[in-house]
Write a protein that holds these residues in place. Sequence first.
Motif, mmCIF file in Angstrom:
data_model
loop_
_atom_site.group_PDB
_atom_site.id
_atom_site.type_symbol
_atom_site.label_atom_id
_atom_site.label_comp_id
_atom_site.label_asym_id
_atom_site.label_seq_id
_atom_site.Cartn_x
_atom_site.Cartn_y
_atom_site.Cartn_z
ATOM 1 N N GLU A 1 -8.815 -2.285 -10.496
ATOM 2 C CA GLU A 1 -8.676 -3.291 -11.530
ATOM 3 C C GLU A 1 -8.283 -4.637 -10.949
ATOM 4 O OE1 GLU A 1 -5.492 -1.472 -13.908
ATOM 5 O OE2 GLU A 1 -4.171 -3.112 -13.270
ATOM 6 N N VAL A 2 -8.565 -5.668 -11.712
ATOM 7 C CA VAL A 2 -8.174 -7.033 -11.380
ATOM 8 C C VAL A 2 -7.565 -7.648 -12.629
ATOM 9 C CG1 VAL A 2 -8.962 -9.332 -10.750
ATOM 10 C CG2 VAL A 2 -9.918 -7.348 -9.589
ATOM 11 N N ASN B 1 -2.273 -2.847 -3.474
ATOM 12 C CA ASN B 1 -2.354 -3.959 -4.408
ATOM 13 C C ASN B 1 -2.142 -5.274 -3.679
ATOM 14 O OD1 ASN B 1 0.608 -4.859 -4.696
ATOM 15 N ND2 ASN B 1 0.754 -2.673 -5.091
ATOM 16 N N TRP B 2 -2.708 -6.310 -4.240
ATOM 17 C CA TRP B 2 -2.635 -7.662 -3.683
ATOM 18 C C TRP B 2 -2.408 -8.628 -4.836
ATOM 19 C CZ3 TRP B 2 -6.047 -11.511 -5.195
ATOM 20 C CH2 TRP B 2 -6.020 -12.694 -4.458
ATOM 21 N N ALA C 1 0.835 -1.192 0.000
ATOM 22 C CA ALA C 1 0.000 0.000 0.000
ATOM 23 C C ALA C 1 0.869 1.239 0.000
ATOM 24 C CB ALA C 1 -0.929 0.002 1.222
ATOM 25 N N GLU C 2 0.285 2.331 -0.451
ATOM 26 C CA GLU C 2 1.008 3.600 -0.437
ATOM 27 C C GLU C 2 0.025 4.755 -0.258
ATOM 28 O OE1 GLU C 2 1.543 5.291 -4.907
ATOM 29 O OE2 GLU C 2 2.830 3.577 -4.426
ATOM 30 N N LYS D 1 -5.930 -4.288 -7.641
ATOM 31 C CA LYS D 1 -5.419 -2.957 -7.292
ATOM 32 C C LYS D 1 -6.555 -2.050 -6.842
ATOM 33 C CE LYS D 1 -1.475 -3.047 -10.476
ATOM 34 N NZ LYS D 1 -0.777 -2.358 -11.596
ATOM 35 N N TYR D 2 -6.258 -1.280 -5.806
ATOM 36 C CA TYR D 2 -7.210 -0.287 -5.310
ATOM 37 C C TYR D 2 -6.594 1.093 -5.468
ATOM 38 C CZ TYR D 2 -10.029 2.543 -2.150
ATOM 39 O OH TYR D 2 -10.814 3.530 -1.621
ATOM 40 N N ASP D 3 -7.397 2.042 -5.964
ATOM 41 C CA ASP D 3 -6.940 3.421 -6.152
ATOM 42 C C ASP D 3 -8.064 4.338 -5.697
ATOM 43 O OD1 ASP D 3 -6.434 6.015 -7.317
ATOM 44 O OD2 ASP D 3 -4.947 5.075 -8.613
#
Length: 245
Positions: A62-63, A33-34, A14-15, A50-52
């Motif tokens: 997105e996946v 992201n995972w 994470a960031e 991904k999470y944004d």
Amino acid sequence: MLSASLFALAANRAEVSTGNLRGDNKFDNLKANWDKSVSIGDFKTTVKAKYDYNANRDFLKEVSISGDLKQADNADDIAVGYELTRDFASRNTNVRLTASSHGYSVSAEYDPEEQLREVGVAREVDVGDYKVDLQPTWLVKAKAARVKLMSAINDGKDRLSAQFDYDVDGQQAKDVELSFARTLEEGKVLSASFKPDKSNLEVSLEDSTFEAGATWTATANVPLDSDPSNILDAARVTLKRSWGW
């Protein structure tokens, strides 16, 4: 909002980043992201999510799934890989296929809206005493060739890269970007990127020694076309913290 429990399970990196520290907006974005490798029969697949926060704060951005359709059994064989990405923010699906053999890698990207988007080749070449990663790509819709060159020098402590797009119709290069990165010491990297078209210089310092388990990055964007007497005041300064668990 995405629940905290789901968010924790769906990320191993994470960031969080700030806006311009000289402005009023201190918070800019949160990303995570995972990824996990799974086996389906004889095929090994990597699933990434991904999470944004800025792109799609209420759900994943997105996946993607990626893996090998065919593995190379020897140096003369051809390896074929794939990556399928679903972007929930833009509701777009992208497919990337890659074939590799004898040091060459050929790739193609396709999506339902733009059809064939780009075709590219990657190859490491020798230029004097240096090895250069050369990546020319043809952008179908833009009718432009994108060229990337990257090389490590000074025993790998320094990295040089250049990228530009060549407009075939206009017969000119554009979106030129020149980059340089130097490892100051273990865990500390100073990098600079210059975009002549935008008269912008970006300088950043990445430090993974300041805090255990986290990497801090301070970045300054300097508009070189501003008043020379006010160039430092015109710089945009941001901070980013990334960590994994």
